[in-house]
Design a protein around this motif. Sequence first.
Motif: not given
Length: 107
Positions: A16-18, A59-69, A71-73, A77-80
């Motif tokens: 989603l964030v990606y 644990v699942e909430i932590v996994a969810y929260l780590l997915g955002g940073p 994804g945006i990173t 990097v890959s937009h080009g």
Amino acid sequence: MMFFHAAELFGSAFLLVYVLGLQSLNVNNGHIKAAAITSLFVGAGQLALYKLAPSASGVEIVAYLLGGPAGITASMVSHGHFVRLVGLKTKKEGESEKQRASDATRS
């Protein structure tokens, strides 16, 4: 089972964030077709999160929260690569072409 659910939450948040990052970059660069394509994936990421998140443990909430940073990173990097894959130019490439054309007309 909890690890699998945590991985699903990480993956859906990442997706989603990606795709939201790609969406923003596409809109800012005027890539209408690419923005339309990414909007389909935004919907898919949202559906997955709506289905998975309500029953998340700590644990699942932590996994969810780590997915955002992550994804945006990855999105930045890959937009080009993404816009070239769908046959578009990045803003930087378009500006370089305009500069070369401007330089050529001055010569």
